[in-house]
Scaffold this active site. Structure first.
Site, PDB file in Angstrom:
ATOM      1  N   ASP A  32      35.671  73.138   5.677  1.00 35.66           N
ATOM      2  CA  ASP A  32      35.760  71.687   5.852  1.00 35.66           C
ATOM      3  C   ASP A  32      34.393  71.026   5.665  1.00 35.66           C
ATOM      4  O   ASP A  32      33.355  71.649   5.909  1.00 35.66           O
ATOM      5  CB  ASP A  32      36.302  71.396   7.265  1.00 35.66           C
ATOM      6  CG  ASP A  32      36.854  69.983   7.387  1.00 35.66           C
ATOM      7  OD1 ASP A  32      36.918  69.264   6.369  1.00 35.66           O
ATOM      8  OD2 ASP A  32      37.218  69.602   8.509  1.00 35.66           O
ATOM      9  N   HIS A  49      33.442  69.289  -3.422  1.00 32.25           N
ATOM     10  CA  HIS A  49      34.412  70.375  -3.655  1.00 32.25           C
ATOM     11  C   HIS A  49      33.838  71.406  -4.627  1.00 32.25           C
ATOM     12  O   HIS A  49      34.047  72.604  -4.479  1.00 32.25           O
ATOM     13  CB  HIS A  49      35.724  69.807  -4.209  1.00 32.25           C
ATOM     14  CG  HIS A  49      36.429  68.918  -3.227  1.00 32.25           C
ATOM     15  ND1 HIS A  49      36.583  69.245  -1.903  1.00 32.25           N
ATOM     16  CD2 HIS A  49      37.025  67.695  -3.377  1.00 32.25           C
ATOM     17  CE1 HIS A  49      37.243  68.278  -1.270  1.00 32.25           C
ATOM     18  NE2 HIS A  49      37.511  67.324  -2.144  1.00 32.25           N
ATOM     19  N   LEU A 143      37.664  94.522  -0.650  1.00 33.82           N
ATOM     20  CA  LEU A 143      37.929  93.278   0.095  1.00 33.82           C
ATOM     21  C   LEU A 143      39.142  92.528  -0.462  1.00 33.82           C
ATOM     22  O   LEU A 143      39.274  92.372  -1.676  1.00 33.82           O
ATOM     23  CB  LEU A 143      36.699  92.358  -0.016  1.00 33.82           C
ATOM     24  CG  LEU A 143      36.855  90.970   0.617  1.00 33.82           C
ATOM     25  CD1 LEU A 143      36.637  91.046   2.127  1.00 33.82           C
ATOM     26  CD2 LEU A 143      35.880  89.973   0.005  1.00 33.82           C
TER      27      LEU A 143
HETATM   28  C1  FPP Z   1      37.933  70.086   3.117  1.00 28.40           C
HETATM   29  O1  FPP Z   1      36.850  69.208   2.983  1.00 28.40           O
HETATM   30  C2  FPP Z   1      38.069  70.862   1.922  1.00 28.40           C
HETATM   31  C3  FPP Z   1      39.157  70.898   1.120  1.00 28.40           C
HETATM   32  C4  FPP Z   1      40.386  70.159   1.393  1.00 28.40           C
HETATM   33  C5  FPP Z   1      39.159  71.688  -0.122  1.00 28.40           C
HETATM   34  C6  FPP Z   1      38.511  73.015  -0.004  1.00 28.40           C
HETATM   35  C7  FPP Z   1      38.347  73.569  -1.349  1.00 28.40           C
HETATM   36  C8  FPP Z   1      37.262  74.254  -1.769  1.00 28.40           C
HETATM   37  C9  FPP Z   1      36.125  74.570  -0.877  1.00 28.40           C
HETATM   38  C10 FPP Z   1      37.161  74.773  -3.143  1.00 28.40           C
HETATM   39  C11 FPP Z   1      38.422  75.489  -3.572  1.00 28.40           C
HETATM   40  C12 FPP Z   1      38.130  76.416  -4.647  1.00 28.40           C
HETATM   41  C13 FPP Z   1      38.899  77.461  -4.991  1.00 28.40           C
HETATM   42  C14 FPP Z   1      38.388  78.393  -5.982  1.00 28.40           C
HETATM   43  C15 FPP Z   1      40.221  77.720  -4.409  1.00 28.40           C
HETATM   44  P1  FPP Z   1      37.127  67.659   3.001  1.00 28.40           P
HETATM   45  O2  FPP Z   1      37.316  67.191   1.610  1.00 28.40           O
HETATM   46  O3  FPP Z   1      38.266  67.349   3.910  1.00 28.40           O
HETATM   47  O4  FPP Z   1      35.773  67.126   3.592  1.00 28.40           O
HETATM   48  P2  FPP Z   1      35.584  65.863   4.528  1.00 28.40           P
HETATM   49  O5  FPP Z   1      36.361  66.137   5.787  1.00 28.40           O
HETATM   50  O6  FPP Z   1      34.120  65.846   4.752  1.00 28.40           O
HETATM   51  O7  FPP Z   1      36.087  64.683   3.774  1.00 28.40           O
END
Ligand code: FPP
Length: 252
Positions: A32, A49, A143
């Site tokens: 997050d 992201h 893994l």
């Molecule tokens: C939450 O941060 C994150 C997500 C909803 C997406 C997580 C995805 C990735 C880390 C990359 C995925 C990559 C692959 C290869 C599967 P947020 O956007 O909710 O952050 P915020 O709360 O600060 O707005």
């Protein structure tokens, strides 16, 4: 080319990598804070992201090095479809990008790619990249890198209940014989051990519909750090703290 994190990593001394016989077998992470990481730098959310994707590479290697056997990453929830279309589209391209860059190295490192989530709504390009990675790594024995993608825990449990109900309705199952193991068989994580350690980044203290059944006895570790800057050392701090905890599973 080495990233800053790779450099930091290469400077780690072996004593900084957790050791001992109580390394968590399964670590699950709610990644997050990508949006806030980007905002703090005046960047668009998608830059967060994208850097979050780079953190996946780093943390997969670090987890493997510490002897973790299963790493589950919450990459997209069933609720994330509510985000703006452009952000969803960007997120759906990341598995493809990640795997086109990293699949070779994952194979070299004996990593098995898995996915848990509802496949129906995923765009073809997302699903085919994941399916291809699953296929190419199916015989690996190292893994397990398990992506929770279009995953929602309540939906998963409802589906498991439906499966059991159908068997009962068909006369194949006596309701009195249904126990935890039978329910668990219908979950998307079936075959994997329950997470020993749950990590959530970015200071949020909630589960957001993630592995509600499987986390019943897991140890939780929270950090204020945003996911794109989550480093090997943060993972190792979490593991070391886990190693200090006494897990009693309701006993004394
Ligand atoms: C939450 O941060 C994150 C997500 C909803 C997406 C997580 C995805 C990735 C880390 C990359 C995925 C990559 C692959 C290869 C599967 P947020 O956007 O909710 O952050 P915020 O709360 O600060 O707005």
């Amino acid at each position: 080319m080495f990233t800053e994190q790779d450099m930091q990593h290469s400077q780690l001394k072996s004593e900084e990598i957790p050791s001992g016989d109580n390394i968590p077998e399964h670590v699950a992470i709610i990644m997050d804070g990508n949006g806030r990481w980007a905002k703090a730098r005046g960047l668009p959310r998608i830059a967060g992201h994208h850097n979050g994707m780079k953190a996946i590479k780093r943390i997969t290697k670090a987890a493997d090095r510490a002897g973790v056997k299963v790493l589950t990453l919450y990459a997209f929830s069933t609720e994330n479809w509510k985000r703006p279309k452009a952000e969803v589209e960007f997120l759906m391209k990341l598995p493809q990008e990640f795997l086109s860059l990293e699949l070779g190295e994952l194979i070299e490192n004996n990593v098995q790619v898995k996915m848990m989530g509802n496949r129906d709504l995923l765009p073809d390009h997302t699903l085919s990249a994941i399916e291809e990675a699953i296929r190419q790594t199916a015989n690996n024995t190292g893994l397990i890198l398990n992506f929770a993608l279009n995953y929602g825990s309540r939906l998963e449990m409802v589906e498991s209940a439906k499966l059991l109900a159908r068997k009962v309705a068909a006369g194949q199952l006596d309701p009195e014989t249904i126990g935890e193991a039978e329910f668990e068989q219908g979950l998307l994580s079936s075959g994997l051990p329950d997470p020993d350690l749950l990590i959530r980044t970015s200071g949020e203290l909630r589960l957001s519909n993630f592995m509600l059944w499987q986390l019943a006895y897991s140890e939780f570790w929270f950090t204020e750090v945003y996911w794109p800057e989550f480093s090997d050392q943060h993972l190792y701090d979490a593991i070391r703290e886990y190693q200090q905890r006494a897990r009693r599973y309701g006993g004394l």
